[in-house]
Motif scaffolding. Structure first.
Motif, PDB file in Angstrom:
ATOM      1  N   GLU A  60       0.235  -1.030   0.242  1.00 35.12           N
ATOM      2  CA  GLU A  60      -0.220   0.089  -0.018  1.00 35.12           C
ATOM      3  C   GLU A  60       0.839   0.690   0.229  1.00 35.12           C
ATOM      4  O   GLU A  60       0.694   2.215  -0.830  1.00 35.12           O
ATOM      5  N   GLU A  63       1.927   3.346  -3.694  1.00 37.84           N
ATOM      6  CA  GLU A  63       0.952   3.525  -3.812  1.00 37.84           C
ATOM      7  C   GLU A  63       0.437   5.225  -5.003  1.00 37.84           C
ATOM      8  O   GLU A  63       1.360   6.003  -4.329  1.00 37.84           O
ATOM      9  N   GLY A  67      -5.047   2.495  -6.305  1.00 38.45           N
ATOM     10  CA  GLY A  67      -5.172   1.060  -6.230  1.00 38.45           C
ATOM     11  C   GLY A  67      -4.131   1.046  -6.963  1.00 38.45           C
ATOM     12  O   GLY A  67      -3.837  -0.536  -7.053  1.00 38.45           O
ATOM     13  N   HIS A  68      -2.952   1.557  -8.067  1.00 34.51           N
ATOM     14  CA  HIS A  68      -2.271   0.697  -8.198  1.00 34.51           C
ATOM     15  C   HIS A  68      -0.328   1.484  -8.142  1.00 34.51           C
ATOM     16  O   HIS A  68      -0.800   2.418  -7.078  1.00 34.51           O
ATOM     17  N   ALA A  69       0.380   1.457  -8.245  1.00 37.48           N
ATOM     18  CA  ALA A  69       1.914   1.079  -7.380  1.00 37.48           C
ATOM     19  C   ALA A  69       2.342   2.178  -7.875  1.00 37.48           C
ATOM     20  O   ALA A  69       2.191   2.658  -9.765  1.00 37.48           O
ATOM     21  N   HIS A  70       2.900   3.537  -7.782  1.00 37.75           N
ATOM     22  CA  HIS A  70       2.843   4.647  -8.345  1.00 37.75           C
ATOM     23  C   HIS A  70       4.957   4.032  -9.497  1.00 37.75           C
ATOM     24  O   HIS A  70       5.371   3.355  -9.054  1.00 37.75           O
ATOM     25  N   LEU A 108      -1.890  -2.565  -6.594  1.00 37.49           N
ATOM     26  CA  LEU A 108      -1.143  -3.472  -5.233  1.00 37.49           C
ATOM     27  C   LEU A 108      -1.335  -3.785  -5.014  1.00 37.49           C
ATOM     28  O   LEU A 108      -1.935  -4.710  -5.387  1.00 37.49           O
TER      29      LEU A 108
END
Length: 153
Positions: A60, A63, A67-70, A108
């Motif tokens: 987390e 993020e 809902g997604h990875a940076h 994520l």
């Protein structure tokens, strides 16, 4: 974190566990520094060709888009894994240039695979290529990493 990442489910039977971070000591604190944390968790292996492979979990705290990875977190993982691929191949290096090509959003809490390949070695330059993908064949990012060998003392 509600559930631990299932690294064992995604590990291929022909992969051998490998302690890649021990090659460089405690300098890998940003990505691999907290193996139980909510940012990243990585496990390293050697594949059947003896190339370095990593399973990477994006928690987390990575993020970016909801809902997604940076993208920066994906780049950080690629930086560490591709650099360690050079070290694991016998080249003590620093990363000189990392080019990341993002292909899709990475959800994520996904355990993704980072595959590496030493493409070429010319003098002090070591070119490593990598792919960040999942077991379903989805490609999230690709990277080319120009590494420069460290001169002795």
């Amino acid at each position: 974190m509600d559930t631990a990442p299932d690294f064992d489910r995604l590990r291929q039977p022909q992969w051998t566990p490998f302690d890649a971070p021990s090659l460089v000591g405690k300098s890998l604190r940003f990505v691999s520094g907290d193996p139980q944390g909510n940012r990243f968790r990585l496990r390293y292996f050697r594949d059947e060709k003896n190339d370095l492979v990593a399973l990477a979990w994006f928690g987390e705290e990575t993020e970016g888009p909801p809902g997604h990875a940076h993208g920066g977190s994906m780049a950080a993982v690629l930086d560490e894994v591709l650099g360690l691929a050079a070290w694991a191949a016998g080249y003590p290096i620093v990363v000189g240039n990392l080019n990341v090509h993002f292909r899709r959003l990475l959800p994520l809490k996904l355990v993704a695979r980072v595959e590496t390949e030493i493409v070429s070695v010319k003098g002090r330059k070591v070119l490593v290529r990598g792919r960040l993908c999942d077991d379903a064949g989805n490609l999230y990012a690709e990277a080319d990493c120009l590494c420069i060998t460290i001169l002795p003392g």
